[in-house]
Design a protein around this motif. Structure first.
Motif, PDB file in Angstrom:
ATOM      1  N   PHE A   1       0.825  -1.205   0.000  1.00  0.00           N
ATOM      2  CA  PHE A   1       0.000   0.000   0.000  1.00  0.00           C
ATOM      3  C   PHE A   1       0.862   1.259   0.000  1.00  0.00           C
ATOM      4  O   PHE A   1       0.587   2.213  -0.736  1.00  0.00           O
ATOM      5  CB  PHE A   1      -0.937   0.013   1.210  1.00  0.00           C
ATOM      6  CG  PHE A   1      -1.602   1.344   1.429  1.00  0.00           C
ATOM      7  CD1 PHE A   1      -2.643   1.754   0.610  1.00  0.00           C
ATOM      8  CD2 PHE A   1      -1.168   2.209   2.430  1.00  0.00           C
ATOM      9  CE1 PHE A   1      -3.258   2.992   0.793  1.00  0.00           C
ATOM     10  CE2 PHE A   1      -1.768   3.440   2.616  1.00  0.00           C
ATOM     11  CZ  PHE A   1      -2.818   3.832   1.793  1.00  0.00           C
ATOM     12  N   LEU A   2       1.899   1.289   0.829  1.00  0.00           N
ATOM     13  CA  LEU A   2       2.788   2.456   0.877  1.00  0.00           C
ATOM     14  C   LEU A   2       3.446   2.692  -0.470  1.00  0.00           C
ATOM     15  O   LEU A   2       3.561   3.840  -0.927  1.00  0.00           O
ATOM     16  CB  LEU A   2       3.850   2.253   1.958  1.00  0.00           C
ATOM     17  CG  LEU A   2       3.364   2.319   3.411  1.00  0.00           C
ATOM     18  CD1 LEU A   2       4.481   1.887   4.358  1.00  0.00           C
ATOM     19  CD2 LEU A   2       2.888   3.724   3.768  1.00  0.00           C
ATOM     20  N   SER A   3       3.874   1.604  -1.117  1.00  0.00           N
ATOM     21  CA  SER A   3       4.476   1.735  -2.442  1.00  0.00           C
ATOM     22  C   SER A   3       3.494   2.337  -3.434  1.00  0.00           C
ATOM     23  O   SER A   3       3.835   3.257  -4.187  1.00  0.00           O
ATOM     24  CB  SER A   3       4.954   0.358  -2.921  1.00  0.00           C
ATOM     25  OG  SER A   3       5.438   0.420  -4.237  1.00  0.00           O
ATOM     26  N   CYS A   4       2.254   1.832  -3.432  1.00  0.00           N
ATOM     27  CA  CYS A   4       1.229   2.347  -4.353  1.00  0.00           C
ATOM     28  C   CYS A   4       0.862   3.786  -4.022  1.00  0.00           C
ATOM     29  O   CYS A   4       0.677   4.617  -4.921  1.00  0.00           O
ATOM     30  CB  CYS A   4      -0.016   1.455  -4.303  1.00  0.00           C
ATOM     31  SG  CYS A   4       0.200  -0.174  -5.025  1.00  0.00           S
TER      32      CYS A   4
ATOM     33  N   ALA B   1      -6.858  11.911  -2.826  1.00  0.00           N
ATOM     34  CA  ALA B   1      -8.137  11.920  -3.540  1.00  0.00           C
ATOM     35  C   ALA B   1      -8.514  10.524  -4.026  1.00  0.00           C
ATOM     36  O   ALA B   1      -9.698  10.228  -4.236  1.00  0.00           O
ATOM     37  CB  ALA B   1      -8.073  12.891  -4.716  1.00  0.00           C
ATOM     38  N   SER B   2      -7.512   9.663  -4.223  1.00  0.00           N
ATOM     39  CA  SER B   2      -7.769   8.291  -4.672  1.00  0.00           C
ATOM     40  C   SER B   2      -7.418   7.277  -3.593  1.00  0.00           C
ATOM     41  O   SER B   2      -7.116   6.112  -3.902  1.00  0.00           O
ATOM     42  CB  SER B   2      -6.952   8.001  -5.942  1.00  0.00           C
ATOM     43  OG  SER B   2      -7.247   8.915  -6.965  1.00  0.00           O
ATOM     44  N   PHE B   3      -7.438   7.708  -2.340  1.00  0.00           N
ATOM     45  CA  PHE B   3      -6.973   6.868  -1.237  1.00  0.00           C
ATOM     46  C   PHE B   3      -7.705   5.523  -1.196  1.00  0.00           C
ATOM     47  O   PHE B   3      -7.070   4.467  -1.094  1.00  0.00           O
ATOM     48  CB  PHE B   3      -7.158   7.612   0.085  1.00  0.00           C
ATOM     49  CG  PHE B   3      -6.568   6.896   1.272  1.00  0.00           C
ATOM     50  CD1 PHE B   3      -5.277   7.156   1.680  1.00  0.00           C
ATOM     51  CD2 PHE B   3      -7.310   5.954   1.980  1.00  0.00           C
ATOM     52  CE1 PHE B   3      -4.717   6.499   2.777  1.00  0.00           C
ATOM     53  CE2 PHE B   3      -6.769   5.280   3.073  1.00  0.00           C
ATOM     54  CZ  PHE B   3      -5.461   5.563   3.463  1.00  0.00           C
TER      55      PHE B   3
ATOM     56  N   PHE C   1      -6.145   1.852  -1.858  1.00  0.00           N
ATOM     57  CA  PHE C   1      -6.209   0.843  -0.800  1.00  0.00           C
ATOM     58  C   PHE C   1      -6.761  -0.473  -1.341  1.00  0.00           C
ATOM     59  O   PHE C   1      -6.191  -1.549  -1.095  1.00  0.00           O
ATOM     60  CB  PHE C   1      -7.074   1.361   0.350  1.00  0.00           C
ATOM     61  CG  PHE C   1      -7.265   0.370   1.470  1.00  0.00           C
ATOM     62  CD1 PHE C   1      -6.232   0.092   2.354  1.00  0.00           C
ATOM     63  CD2 PHE C   1      -8.473  -0.288   1.632  1.00  0.00           C
ATOM     64  CE1 PHE C   1      -6.397  -0.824   3.381  1.00  0.00           C
ATOM     65  CE2 PHE C   1      -8.656  -1.197   2.654  1.00  0.00           C
ATOM     66  CZ  PHE C   1      -7.608  -1.464   3.536  1.00  0.00           C
ATOM     67  N   LEU C   2      -7.851  -0.413  -2.099  1.00  0.00           N
ATOM     68  CA  LEU C   2      -8.441  -1.625  -2.673  1.00  0.00           C
ATOM     69  C   LEU C   2      -7.482  -2.298  -3.649  1.00  0.00           C
ATOM     70  O   LEU C   2      -7.322  -3.524  -3.635  1.00  0.00           O
ATOM     71  CB  LEU C   2      -9.763  -1.287  -3.370  1.00  0.00           C
ATOM     72  CG  LEU C   2     -10.944  -0.896  -2.479  1.00  0.00           C
ATOM     73  CD1 LEU C   2     -12.165  -0.568  -3.328  1.00  0.00           C
ATOM     74  CD2 LEU C   2     -11.271  -2.011  -1.490  1.00  0.00           C
TER      75      LEU C   2
ATOM     76  N   ALA D   1      -3.746  -6.463  -5.654  1.00  0.00           N
ATOM     77  CA  ALA D   1      -2.461  -6.728  -6.305  1.00  0.00           C
ATOM     78  C   ALA D   1      -1.510  -7.492  -5.388  1.00  0.00           C
ATOM     79  O   ALA D   1      -0.809  -8.411  -5.829  1.00  0.00           O
ATOM     80  CB  ALA D   1      -1.825  -5.410  -6.749  1.00  0.00           C
ATOM     81  N   ALA D   2      -1.489  -7.116  -4.102  1.00  0.00           N
ATOM     82  CA  ALA D   2      -0.606  -7.808  -3.163  1.00  0.00           C
ATOM     83  C   ALA D   2      -1.032  -9.260  -2.979  1.00  0.00           C
ATOM     84  O   ALA D   2      -0.197 -10.162  -2.905  1.00  0.00           O
ATOM     85  CB  ALA D   2      -0.600  -7.085  -1.820  1.00  0.00           C
TER      86      ALA D   2
END
Length: 279
Positions: free
Chosen positions: A114-117, A147-149, A153-154, A159-160
């Motif tokens: 998530f941090l990477s994204c 704005a796209s948080f 997150f989803l 992906a992970a």
């Protein structure tokens, strides 16, 4: 940035970004060549030009380097907690708390992804402001990511999880491992290349962004989609320059350990730089 069609806005923004970068001329050439040139040499050539153009944008906005370093710090802190847990409870599977540790590792993996994204989305948002002729700040990128948080997150969870399942398949099955190497080697990375940009620019959800990513790749690169990963090849070459000093430092003991430390620092800086260039 105003949310609208990613591909249309990128085309209309190219003349603005071309000031001092010749991006319009390159855009026409790259689009024409993408269907003609294949192979490692072509990818390196295309990747070198993309890297140089991206570094020029970075030179105009050097503060954007703060974003990947934030990602590095937060990611390091996340895994530091995992390491400390291992030291306190023991390594699985011998540890009586193995179940908890495995769960913690999975959560750390999700948080890291998530941090990477998130910070990649911030870089993309800042770069998009630049393409529109503005002068982006770090907060412009953070605002775009915020704005796209929820979408980010989803997508991070999806992906992970997919990435983890692929890796588990590779571990458990030799035949599955060959399949995974083909998928993860290029297919998955290429298919998801424009997911974050379309989510940030258009404000759409992960599944629709995945379909948009595939559509953009097919429209732009057709059957030669591997060419879009050329910047990765360039940075792979740059990464290799650190192997010799690292090996020298490790092989010659504590007196030359500074070479190994220098190589690690070089790789960390290069990783941060790659994040910005890729974004």
């Amino acid at each position: 940035p105003t949310r609208t069609s990613f591909d249309n806005n990128l085309m209309t923004a190219a003349p603005v970004a071309a000031r001092g970068m010749h991006s319009t001329e390159w855009g026409r050439k790259a689009h024409h060549d993408s269907g003609k040139r294949t192979g490692i040499r072509a990818q390196l050539s295309r990747g070198a030009h993309l890297t140089w153009t991206s570094l020029h944008v970075l030179a105009l906005n050097p503060r954007l380097m703060i974003l990947p370093f934030f990602a590095l710090v937060f990611t390091g802190f996340t895994w530091l907690i995992v390491v400390l847990s291992f030291l306190a409870l023991g390594l699985p599977p011998s540890s009586p708390s193995s179940g908890f540790l495995y769960q913690e590792m999975f959560i750390a993996f999700l948080v890291t992804y998530f941090l990477s994204c998130y910070f990649m989305a911030a870089i993309i948002g800042a770069a998009y402001v630049r393409l529109q002729g503005g002068r982006p700040t770090v907060m412009d990128g953070v605002d775009a990511a915020n704005a796209s948080f929820f979408q980010i997150f989803l997508w991070s969870i999806v992906a992970a999880t997919v990435g983890l399942l692929f890796r588990l398949t590779a571990i458990r099955s030799e035949e599955g491992g060959r399949f995974v190497s083909r998928v993860l080697g290029s297919g998955w990375a290429i298919a998801t290349l424009f997911v974050l940009p379309t989510m940030v620019v258009e404000g759409i959800g992960p599944l629709k962004a995945f379909r948009r990513s595939r559509s953009l790749l097919k429209d732009r690169w057709g059957a030669h989609q591997k060419g879009v990963l050329g910047t990765g090849l360039v940075f792979l070459v740059l990464f290799s320059f650190g192997l010799l000093p690292f090996a020298w430092g490790i092989a010659n003991g504590s007196d030359h350990l500074v070479w190994a430390v220098g190589a690690i620092l070089y790789w960390l800086v290069l990783s941060a730089l790659w994040s910005v260039v890729h974004g």
